[in-house]
Design a protein around this motif. Structure first.
Motif, short mmCIF file in Angstrom:
data_model
loop_
_atom_site.label_atom_id
_atom_site.label_comp_id
_atom_site.label_asym_id
_atom_site.label_seq_id
_atom_site.Cartn_x
_atom_site.Cartn_y
_atom_site.Cartn_z
N GLY A 166 -11.03 9.68 6.19
CA GLY A 166 -10.67 9.43 4.88
C GLY A 166 -11.34 9.39 3.65
N ASP A 167 -12.48 10.12 3.75
CA ASP A 167 -13.33 10.31 2.49
C ASP A 167 -13.46 11.42 1.75
N GLU A 168 -12.88 12.50 2.42
CA GLU A 168 -12.70 13.92 1.91
C GLU A 168 -11.82 14.01 0.45
N PRO A 169 -11.91 15.00 -0.16
CA PRO A 169 -10.75 15.11 -1.31
C PRO A 169 -9.57 15.54 -0.75
N PRO A 170 -8.31 15.00 -1.05
CA PRO A 170 -7.24 15.15 -0.41
C PRO A 170 -6.78 16.56 -0.63
N LYS A 171 -6.27 17.17 0.59
CA LYS A 171 -5.45 18.35 0.63
C LYS A 171 -4.12 18.20 1.13
N THR A 219 0.79 -1.18 0.03
CA THR A 219 0.08 0.11 -0.06
C THR A 219 0.91 1.12 -0.08
N LEU A 220 0.32 2.44 -0.56
CA LEU A 220 1.06 3.90 -0.40
C LEU A 220 0.63 4.57 0.70
N ALA A 221 -0.20 3.82 1.55
CA ALA A 221 -1.08 4.71 2.77
C ALA A 221 -0.02 5.54 3.56
N ALA A 222 1.26 4.97 3.73
CA ALA A 222 2.30 5.92 4.60
C ALA A 222 2.61 6.89 3.80
N TYR A 223 2.95 7.03 2.75
CA TYR A 223 3.24 8.12 2.07
C TYR A 223 2.20 9.06 1.83
N ASP A 224 0.95 8.31 1.62
CA ASP A 224 -0.21 9.29 1.50
C ASP A 224 -0.62 9.98 2.69
N GLN A 225 -0.35 9.40 3.88
CA GLN A 225 -0.73 10.01 5.15
C GLN A 225 0.25 11.00 5.52
N PHE A 226 1.68 11.06 4.84
CA PHE A 226 2.62 11.99 5.17
C PHE A 226 2.28 13.34 4.34
#
Lengths: 357, 307
Positions: B77-82, B62-69
């Motif tokens: 986790g359901d809003e558009p990414p900022k 998963t890329l979750a860790a980088y996404d979280q960073f």
């Protein structure tokens, strides 16, 4: 060649490092346009004197004047003199051109003027093709010429050279000697050259100051220094010589009546520095001619011959033990006496010097 | 015959090396592989795994860790990414802190190294020994001691009060200044030693040549001394900057919550049940990328300048 106008006037300069005295009241004048050499063995104070002129060392007593102005209180970067260092001390992170421009830019030249002058000086030392290189990419001889160009670029009143040839090999050294002398004539700048190599001093200099243990022993042209040494040290240090301890009985009309320690009495033509009493007789090996026993000034026995190519050196001994070296030219007519043969030595008129100490 | 023997010997000798080149290098490759490459590869792999509830990982890519960073997708986790500024901010503050610490070390370290390198040869080793003496004490103890020294009723404040320079104690603990002091004190020798090595090799005739060519003391320092000893300065700066960037002891103990740095952030991810190993690994990889990037740019410039 050299005018009598004085560029550097060194008056009674004393330099002490704590209890050690490196210069004992040195006085000398360096004329504008002349190639002046400070010659002496290591530790004689010649480099110290040069560093005092450059300003790297403060003098303890005395005065150093440049064109009549006392430069004693000036720090090195305010003295209009430049130095060629023994190991060149080129800035390793700059190109050859940048090295040569360094002094000019500090003097407030514009970059374009400095660059023009740098290329002119690099042309003078035949390094135009290497202007963009770094010092690390040059040979020893080329580095030496960069150091020379860098020091000449600001047109100093005096150029100081601290044994700049000592790091070069023999062949190159001989070539650079000639170039250096020509460069001095061309630029008309007074060169003060420090060396321990008497051959270098004799071939390049207009005048030489021979130094020993912080004293100036003699100042003169190469010829005066070689042919008319004032004392035992100069006679011994410059070239090869026969030094005999003698007792002077009398000197009259250019002829000295002498006795060797073994009691052997003889006369020879001698320019006298010493009068009656103890003294030293200095005779250059090449100023002695061979003759039949009894016909010369001294009779000797040949002990050894050394073949030197252009010359042949004979090692001989006077009856009571004094060694004499004779150099004869290696010509077709030369008859080399055999070992053990007895020959007479004739000392040329004016060739022998009687020295007090 | 006589000429052939040395030739043959030479050829067979180079044969020996050629055939065994790999085998002779094996210990070196093994060391580099096990202790340098493997940990980095492991870290890289972990940063792409899925976090297990109580620390640890499950083997799902998963890329979750980088996404979280980098991105904020709201609480569920359901809003558009900022863009997520929290961690970038921590990184930025860390770089700034480490840079400042490096500058402080340079300002104090250069004169120190210069002083030591210009002493008599025998005195130099004594001075170098003195510089390293504090490092015989554990880093943790030194950092805690620093806290005691600068706290409100510690010796520093007591002294300043006694001299009358201040009328009430300076609160230094939990400030950027305290972190700076901690980092500076921790890494100063890493600045002093490489600069000392460079200055010791410096040919002082260059300074004389500069003075001879009409350069005053400051001009000589700027145009000759600093460029020539630059490799030592750069080495020292790297040796201070890189560990300062990842330091967690000084920020934790001296800085408190306000001066959170990368090191503490990463440390927390691998500690206790709040940990998030993939996130810690991702933060480490990002830090590594930044440091490598800086070093590569420097190395590139170096080879250009050296031509």
């Amino acid at each position: 060649m050299a005018s009598t106008e004085i560029a550097v006037d060194i008056e009674n300069v004393v330099k002490r490092y704590g209890p050690v005295t490196a210069l004992h009241g040195v006085s000398l004048d360096i004329r504008a346009n002349e190639f002046f050499t400070l010659l002496g063995p290591s530790g004689c104070g010649k480099t110290t004197l040069l560093r005092c002129i450059a300003g790297f060392e403060d003098i303890t007593e005395g005065a150093i004047r440049l064109d009549g102005e006392d430069i004693g209180p000036l720090p090195p970067h305010r003295r209009p003199v430049n130095t060629v260092f023994q190991h060149y001390a080129l800035f390793p992170h700059m190109s050859v051109t940048e090295n040569v421009m360094f002094g000019l830019l500090r003097l407030g030249w514009t970059a374009s003027d400095a660059e023009r002058r740098a290329s002119q000086v690099l042309g003078l030392v035949q390094l135009s093709d290497f202007a963009a290189r770094r010092p690390g990419q040059l040979s020893g001889g080329q580095q030496q010429r960069v150091a020379l160009a860098r020091a000449l670029a600001p047109r100093p009143k005096v150029l100081l050279l601290d044994e700049p040839l000592s790091a070069l090999d023999l062949k190159l050294r001989q070539a650079v000697r000639v170039e250096l002398k020509a460069l001095q004539r061309e630029t008309g700048i007074a060169f003060v050259f420090v060396t321990h190599d008497q051959e270098e001093a004799l071939t390049m200099s207009d005048r030489i100051a021979v130094m020993s243990e912080g004293h100036v022993q003699q100042i003169g042209t190469p010829r005066e220094i070689y042919e008319a040494p004032l004392n035992r040290f100069v006679a011994d240090f410059i070239g090869e010589t026969n030094l005999l301890d003698v007792t002077v009985q009398a000197v009259n009309g250019g002829t000295a009546h002498l006795t060797l320690p073994g009691g052997h009495a003889f006369t020879c033509p001698a320019a006298a520095v010493a009068s009656a009493g103890q003294g030293h007789l200095s005779v250059r090996p090449e100023r002695i001619a061979l003759c039949a026993p009894g016909a010369g000034d001294l009779d000797v026995r040949v002990e050894d011959q050394v073949y030197l190519g252009t010359d042949i050196q004979l090692r001989t001994r006077v009856a009571d033990g004094e060694a004499m070296v004779v150099r004869i030219q290696n010509a077709e007519v030369t008859q080399i006496p055999e070992t053990g043969a007895s020959v007479g030595l004739k000392i040329e008129a004016g060739a022998a010097r009687l020295l007090a100490d | 015959m006589a000429g052939a023997a040395p030739d043959g010997a030479g050829a067979s000798r180079s044969e020996i090396y050629r055939g065994n080149g790999f085998r002779l290098m094996l210990p070196v490759w093994a060391f580099i592989g096990i202790f340098l490459l493997l940990p980095v590869v492991l870290m890289g792999v972990y940063s792409f795994l899925t976090k297990e509830f109580r620390g640890g990982v499950t083997w799902d890519f998963t890329l979750a860790a980088y996404d979280q960073f980098f991105f904020d997708r709201g609480l569920f986790g359901d809003e558009p990414p900022k863009i997520e500024w929290t961690y970038i901010g921590i990184f930025w503050r860390s770089i700034w802190q480490a840079g400042l610490a490096t500058l402080m070390c340079l300002l104090i370290g250069f004169p120190t190294a210069w002083f030591i390198a210009t002493r008599a040869p025998r005195a130099r080793s004594a001075w170098l020994f003195l510089v390293t003496i504090p490092y015989w004490v554990n880093l943790l103890i030194r950092t805690v001691s620093m806290k005691f020294l600068i706290r409100d009723n510690g010796p520093l404040n007591e002294f300043l009060l006694w001299t009358g320079a201040i009328s009430e104690p300076l609160s230094l603990v939990n400030t950027n200044f305290a972190v700076q002091l901690g980092l500076f004190y921790s890494y100063l020798p890493f600045m002093v030693l490489p600069i000392y090595a460079a200055v010791e090799r410096y040919d002082f005739a260059l300074s004389e040549a500069a003075a001879d060519l009409y350069a005053g003391a400051w001009t000589t320092l700027r145009l000759v001394i600093l460029p020539v000893v630059k490799p030592g300065i750069v080495a020292g700066s790297i040796l201070v900057f890189v560990p300062s960037l990842g330091a967690f002891l000084a920020p934790d103990l001296l800085g408190g919550a306000k001066t959170f740095m990368i090191g503490s952030l990463i440390e927390e991810q691998f500690k206790g049940s709040a940990g998030n190993w993939p996130f810690g690994a991702a933060a480490s990889m990002i830090l590594l990328t930044i440091v490598m990037g800086v070093l590569l740019i420097y190395a590139r410039n170096q080879t250009k300048g050296g031509r």
